[in-house]
Scaffold this active site. Structure first.
Site, PDB file in Angstrom:
ATOM      1  N   GLU A 236      35.182  35.219  47.020  1.00 50.21           N
ATOM      2  CA  GLU A 236      36.552  34.603  46.361  1.00 50.21           C
ATOM      3  C   GLU A 236      37.153  35.731  45.633  1.00 50.21           C
ATOM      4  O   GLU A 236      38.480  35.672  45.403  1.00 50.21           O
ATOM      5  CB  GLU A 236      36.354  33.345  45.689  1.00 50.21           C
ATOM      6  CG  GLU A 236      35.334  33.753  44.257  1.00 50.21           C
ATOM      7  CD  GLU A 236      35.478  32.669  43.446  1.00 50.21           C
ATOM      8  OE1 GLU A 236      36.575  31.827  43.295  1.00 50.21           O
ATOM      9  OE2 GLU A 236      34.434  32.167  42.842  1.00 50.21           O
TER      10      GLU A 236
ATOM     11  N   TRP B 179      27.343  24.448  13.941  1.00 51.24           N
ATOM     12  CA  TRP B 179      27.215  23.365  14.981  1.00 51.24           C
ATOM     13  C   TRP B 179      25.765  23.178  15.072  1.00 51.24           C
ATOM     14  O   TRP B 179      24.931  23.748  15.629  1.00 51.24           O
ATOM     15  CB  TRP B 179      27.695  23.956  16.271  1.00 51.24           C
ATOM     16  CG  TRP B 179      27.986  22.860  17.071  1.00 51.24           C
ATOM     17  CD1 TRP B 179      27.665  21.464  17.284  1.00 51.24           C
ATOM     18  CD2 TRP B 179      28.977  22.926  18.431  1.00 51.24           C
ATOM     19  NE1 TRP B 179      28.155  20.883  18.182  1.00 51.24           N
ATOM     20  CE2 TRP B 179      28.819  21.619  18.998  1.00 51.24           C
ATOM     21  CE3 TRP B 179      29.596  23.931  18.741  1.00 51.24           C
ATOM     22  CZ2 TRP B 179      29.438  21.440  20.059  1.00 51.24           C
ATOM     23  CZ3 TRP B 179      30.283  23.843  20.151  1.00 51.24           C
ATOM     24  CH2 TRP B 179      30.417  22.551  20.674  1.00 51.24           C
TER      25      TRP B 179
ATOM     26  N   ARG C 176      35.795  27.489  17.801  1.00 58.18           N
ATOM     27  CA  ARG C 176      34.335  27.646  18.412  1.00 58.18           C
ATOM     28  C   ARG C 176      33.788  26.230  18.259  1.00 58.18           C
ATOM     29  O   ARG C 176      32.739  25.906  19.163  1.00 58.18           O
ATOM     30  CB  ARG C 176      33.544  28.676  17.798  1.00 58.18           C
ATOM     31  CG  ARG C 176      34.275  30.085  18.094  1.00 58.18           C
ATOM     32  CD  ARG C 176      33.731  30.881  16.783  1.00 58.18           C
ATOM     33  NE  ARG C 176      32.076  31.383  16.974  1.00 58.18           N
ATOM     34  CZ  ARG C 176      31.817  32.532  17.582  1.00 58.18           C
ATOM     35  NH1 ARG C 176      32.729  33.147  17.963  1.00 58.18           N
ATOM     36  NH2 ARG C 176      30.701  32.609  17.595  1.00 58.18           N
TER      37      ARG C 176
ATOM     38  N   CYS D  16      28.688  28.447  16.243  1.00 58.21           N
ATOM     39  CA  CYS D  16      28.588  28.604  14.983  1.00 58.21           C
ATOM     40  C   CYS D  16      29.770  30.103  14.939  1.00 58.21           C
ATOM     41  O   CYS D  16      29.677  30.955  15.749  1.00 58.21           O
ATOM     42  CB  CYS D  16      27.374  28.973  14.416  1.00 58.21           C
ATOM     43  SG  CYS D  16      26.259  27.868  14.612  1.00 58.21           S
TER      44      CYS D  16
ATOM     45  N   HIS E 160      17.971  30.370  62.822  1.00 52.03           N
ATOM     46  CA  HIS E 160      18.554  29.181  63.712  1.00 52.03           C
ATOM     47  C   HIS E 160      19.918  29.869  64.124  1.00 52.03           C
ATOM     48  O   HIS E 160      20.790  28.911  64.410  1.00 52.03           O
ATOM     49  CB  HIS E 160      18.409  27.919  62.999  1.00 52.03           C
ATOM     50  CG  HIS E 160      17.060  27.414  62.826  1.00 52.03           C
ATOM     51  ND1 HIS E 160      16.288  26.822  63.702  1.00 52.03           N
ATOM     52  CD2 HIS E 160      16.147  27.804  61.987  1.00 52.03           C
ATOM     53  CE1 HIS E 160      14.948  26.527  63.319  1.00 52.03           C
ATOM     54  NE2 HIS E 160      15.145  27.189  62.073  1.00 52.03           N
TER      55      HIS E 160
ATOM     56  N   LYS F 217      42.624  27.554  39.142  1.00 52.66           N
ATOM     57  CA  LYS F 217      41.453  27.243  38.137  1.00 52.66           C
ATOM     58  C   LYS F 217      40.824  25.750  38.452  1.00 52.66           C
ATOM     59  O   LYS F 217      39.965  25.610  38.402  1.00 52.66           O
ATOM     60  CB  LYS F 217      41.842  27.508  36.629  1.00 52.66           C
ATOM     61  CG  LYS F 217      40.517  27.597  35.771  1.00 52.66           C
ATOM     62  CD  LYS F 217      39.557  28.550  35.970  1.00 52.66           C
ATOM     63  CE  LYS F 217      38.249  28.165  35.323  1.00 52.66           C
ATOM     64  NZ  LYS F 217      37.193  28.974  35.823  1.00 52.66           N
TER      65      LYS F 217
ATOM     66  N   ASN G 251      23.448  32.429  13.332  1.00 55.29           N
ATOM     67  CA  ASN G 251      23.761  32.011  14.764  1.00 55.29           C
ATOM     68  C   ASN G 251      22.568  32.048  15.601  1.00 55.29           C
ATOM     69  O   ASN G 251      22.107  33.368  15.937  1.00 55.29           O
ATOM     70  CB  ASN G 251      24.976  32.613  15.433  1.00 55.29           C
ATOM     71  CG  ASN G 251      26.171  32.262  14.697  1.00 55.29           C
ATOM     72  OD1 ASN G 251      26.403  31.409  13.864  1.00 55.29           O
ATOM     73  ND2 ASN G 251      27.240  33.186  15.014  1.00 55.29           N
ATOM     74  N   GLY G 252      22.098  31.040  16.262  1.00 51.62           N
ATOM     75  CA  GLY G 252      20.923  31.229  17.318  1.00 51.62           C
ATOM     76  C   GLY G 252      19.753  30.273  17.074  1.00 51.62           C
ATOM     77  O   GLY G 252      20.391  29.275  15.901  1.00 51.62           O
TER      78      GLY G 252
ATOM     79  N   LYS H 167      30.822  33.598  45.438  1.00 50.72           N
ATOM     80  CA  LYS H 167      31.446  34.237  44.196  1.00 50.72           C
ATOM     81  C   LYS H 167      32.062  35.804  45.107  1.00 50.72           C
ATOM     82  O   LYS H 167      33.212  36.257  44.561  1.00 50.72           O
ATOM     83  CB  LYS H 167      30.456  34.897  43.380  1.00 50.72           C
ATOM     84  CG  LYS H 167      29.966  34.461  42.048  1.00 50.72           C
ATOM     85  CD  LYS H 167      30.984  33.776  40.801  1.00 50.72           C
ATOM     86  CE  LYS H 167      32.203  32.929  41.297  1.00 50.72           C
ATOM     87  NZ  LYS H 167      31.762  31.312  41.088  1.00 50.72           N
TER      88      LYS H 167
ATOM     89  N   GLU I 161      26.071  30.367  46.164  1.00 51.15           N
ATOM     90  CA  GLU I 161      26.916  30.522  45.026  1.00 51.15           C
ATOM     91  C   GLU I 161      27.285  32.275  44.986  1.00 51.15           C
ATOM     92  O   GLU I 161      28.233  32.688  44.846  1.00 51.15           O
ATOM     93  CB  GLU I 161      26.548  30.221  43.825  1.00 51.15           C
ATOM     94  CG  GLU I 161      27.142  30.658  42.584  1.00 51.15           C
ATOM     95  CD  GLU I 161      28.694  30.453  42.586  1.00 51.15           C
ATOM     96  OE1 GLU I 161      29.290  29.549  43.294  1.00 51.15           O
ATOM     97  OE2 GLU I 161      29.375  30.988  41.543  1.00 51.15           O
TER      98      GLU I 161
HETATM   99  O1  M6R Z   1      36.783  22.163  37.978  1.00 51.03           O
HETATM  100  P1  M6R Z   1      35.562  22.037  39.091  1.00 51.03           P
HETATM  101  O2  M6R Z   1      34.465  22.540  38.521  1.00 51.03           O
HETATM  102  O3  M6R Z   1      35.649  20.799  39.529  1.00 51.03           O
HETATM  103  O4  M6R Z   1      36.316  22.864  40.363  1.00 51.03           O
HETATM  104  C1  M6R Z   1      35.417  22.780  41.432  1.00 51.03           C
HETATM  105  C2  M6R Z   1      35.713  24.129  42.377  1.00 51.03           C
HETATM  106  O5  M6R Z   1      37.066  24.299  42.597  1.00 51.03           O
HETATM  107  C3  M6R Z   1      35.146  25.357  41.439  1.00 51.03           C
HETATM  108  O6  M6R Z   1      33.756  25.256  41.280  1.00 51.03           O
HETATM  109  C4  M6R Z   1      35.409  26.781  42.352  1.00 51.03           C
HETATM  110  O7  M6R Z   1      34.619  26.796  43.526  1.00 51.03           O
HETATM  111  C5  M6R Z   1      35.109  27.786  41.296  1.00 51.03           C
HETATM  112  N1  M6R Z   1      36.220  27.794  40.522  1.00 51.03           N
HETATM  113  C6  M6R Z   1      34.994  28.993  42.455  1.00 51.03           C
HETATM  114  O8  M6R Z   1      34.629  30.103  41.368  1.00 51.03           O
END
Ligand code: M6R
Length: 614
Positions: free
Chosen positions: A494, A74, A27, A2, A510, A609, A100-101, A491, A487
């Site tokens: 990367e 929305w 949005r 919204c 193990h 990306k 909004n909320g 994170k 994850e």
């Molecule tokens: O666009 P997707 O969600 O399919 O991308 C899959 C991976 O490439 C993505 O999750 C990637 O591991 C992350 N951007 C890392 O932060």
């Protein structure tokens, strides 16, 4: 998501509000409205379902003059109709509110107000707000005070703007939690209020964004800022640049941080229109499958890569728990080459924020060729995943610019939570009461994400400085938090380029336990859940070998601090929300470590990306 826009000053508000709403249209919205108060104190509302062009036509036919505010909606509670569009009025027609909320306790508030004689004309949760304000005005409170006291009755996260026919030169705006921003814009003899900066920038670069828990009492000459407990505070006025990239970062240093911070709002967008409270259910209208087809499924296969694959591990566990359906989370690149068993009773769910990941798309094709029904969960409408599947559930996270997935990670888990609830309810694995519990839990996520973002302020920077020299990190978790440990490691590596491994906590014994030393900190996800005691055991194993432990723990767990070296807190939450909330500290820990190292956080080396090659 919204949008809110308000104007006080010497010009007529309606055209400016319409233009402001146009700038917020990106949005997404399904209806819009404007309320204007003229000099004589007449308050009038024009609203229309559909595109802003409908509202423009309506205003051309029935013009308005005076100060006012507007909203793009929305739908969450109530269909996208004229009646449900904002602004909403109280029973006297003198108090007008845009919002909004999600008012999480609106059913009880509405019941109380109805019993007191209030009549409602929409199916929205928002409409209780002007009625609450009117009640307080009738008790003699000023508008600002009435808005503040009414806000204290609302559960959930909110951004609210309100005016009263009796004071056309005052607009009260406030923010509770992170249901989206509210910023005040300063002009000369005129003032603006908007839900985000791009809507203000063509009009002024002098702005004061409200922090959660703050309110602004705006007049054409300026504004007074208060906290929601009534304390006057300095107006944090700042000058923003017209640079569109900086504006798009919304005052944050990096897109990644902006995207982490907007998770409450993106979760709310994901939930809009998908939660029904009477009777409670997860409404996934996009699914073309009949209840009979859902009952005939024999398993669900989730397909994804990277961060998204970790999200699917959460989704598969939720599906098994809530729908009692065998479910697996597959690395799509392996699945496509291993000649998997697929049949008509399989639901193959391809999850991809970009919708363009080559391996995920191929795995979905393979499953479809084997007779499976396919569902895409993606953030990009019109992407290949969306076009190629039998049905799509959009994440509605808004654009994610940072290469590191953050808000799409949380939103993909949230969509899978709704899917598991929907499947469980349709298949009879969840009773009505159990489904209602999950609907309530999901509705709490935006506010809890807001709390998670508020916790640990300043701690991330300290930990980044303290641990940046580590040789490597291990991340441990169990149950729904095992994928978050993985994850967390992804994170960190990367964007900081520090090696990290994430695993199920029991797996450490193990082999990886051989790595434990002072230079290998262990991040242990040890929330107060069913596996808490087991995690404590794993932490003791690390400590017994001279290891260093950073715990991610439930706020209020006083005993944990004595057992570990450092703690990052997560708010107490319903069990299914734990992975979504624990994502916040692992994201922020990685972010601050990478910033400390001076890395290009938004575009880490070697990464893209969307990975459109296998
Ligand atoms: O666009 P997707 O969600 O399919 O991308 C899959 C991976 O490439 C993505 O999750 C990637 O591991 C992350 N951007 C890392 O932060």
């Amino acid at each position: 998501m919204c949008g809110i826009f308000g104007y006080l000053g010497y010009q007529d508000a309606a055209p400016l509000v319409l233009a402001g709403l146009e700038r917020l249209a990106y949005r997404g919205y399904d209806s819009a409205g404007v309320a204007v108060i003229d000099r004589a104190g007449h308050l009038e509302v024009r609203k229309s379902a559909g595109k802003l062009a409908n509202l423009t036509t309506l205003l051309e036919r029935e013009p308005l003059s005076g100060s006012g505010l507007g909203h793009t909606r929305w739908a969450t509670h109530g269909a996208p109709t004229d009646a449900n569009a904002h602004p909403h009025l109280d029973g006297t027609g003198e108090v007008v509110v845009v919002h909004n909320g999600i008012v999480e306790n609106y059913i009880e508030l509405k019941a109380r107000l109805t019993a007191e004689g209030h009549e409602f004309s929409s199916a929205t949760d928002t409409e209780v707000i002007p009625h609450l304000i009117q009640e307080l005005l009738a008790q003699g409170h000023t508008l600002a005070e009435a808005v503040r006291l009414a806000a204290a009755e609302l559960r959930g996260a909110h951004a609210i703007a309100c005016m009263h026919a009796g004071s056309p030169d005052t607009l009260v705006a406030l923010r509770i939690g992170n249901a989206g921003g509210v910023s005040v814009g300063f002009g000369s003899g005129e003032m603006f209020v908007a839900s985000d900066l791009p809507a203000l920038l063509p009009l002024t670069t002098s702005v004061a964004p409200l922090a959660p828990g703050e309110m602004a009492v705006v007049t054409p000459e300026g504004c007074e800022m208060l906290t929601l407990d009534g304390r006057r505070i300095d107006t944090a006025r700042q000058t923003v640049t017209m640079n569109p990239v900086a504006a798009a970062k919304g005052g944050h240093r990096h897109f990644m941080l902006k995207e982490i911070m907007e998770q409450p709002e993106s979760a709310m967008s994901c939930l809009r229109g998908r939660l029904a409270f009477t009777p409670p259910s997860a409404v996934l209208g996009e699914l073309p499958f009949t209840s009979e087809e859902l009952r005939s499924l024999s398993r669900v296969v989730f397909l994804g890569m990277g961060t998204t694959q970790y999200a699917t591990r959460v989704g598969a566990r939720m599906t098994e728990l809530l729908a009692r359906l065998p479910a697996s989370a597959e690395d799509a690149s392996e699945y496509r080459y291993r000649e998997p068993v697929v049949d008509e009773a399989t639901l193959a769910v391809g999850v991809s924020q970009s919708g363009e990941t080559a391996d995920t798309l191929e795995a979905m094709h393979l499953a479809a060729d084997g007779g499976a029904r396919t569902l895409a969960i993606t953030n990009v409408a019109g992407s290949q995943a969306d076009r190629g599947a039998d049905a799509t559930l959009l994440m509605h996270a808004g654009p994610e610019i940072g290469v590191a997935s953050t808000k799409t990670f949380v939103n993909s888990m949230l969509v899978m939570y709704l899917l598991a609830t929907h499947l469980g309810h349709a298949r009879g694995a969840l009773t009505d009461d159990a489904a209602a519990g999950h609907v309530d839990a999901a509705a709490r996520l935006p506010a809890l994400l807001g709390e998670a973002l508020e916790l640990n302020r300043g701690v991330y920077e300290r930990l980044a400085a303290a641990y940046v020299k580590a040789r490597r990190f291990l991340f441990l978790g169990r149950g729904l938090l095992d994928p978050i440990a993985r994850e967390g490691a992804l994170k960190l590596k990367e964007i900081s380029y520090i090696h990290a491994e994430g695993m199920a906590a029991a797996e450490m014994k193990h082999g990886p336990i051989a790595l434990i030393d002072r230079e290998t900190p262990v991040v242990a996800l040890v929330l107060r859940d069913a596996l808490y005691e087991k995690m404590l055991g794993n932490i003791s194993e690390v400590k017994a070998r001279g290891g260093v432990v950073i715990a991610i723990a439930t706020a209020g767990d006083d005993s944990i601090a004595a057992q570990v070296d450092d703690v990052l807190w997560v708010p107490p939450c319903p069990p299914m929300l734990a992975p979504m909330l624990a994502a916040v500290p692992v994201q922020l820990f990685a972010y601050h470590t990478a910033v400390h190292l001076g890395n290009d956080v938004d575009q880490p080396r070697n990464l893209a990306k969307s990975v459109t090659v296998e």
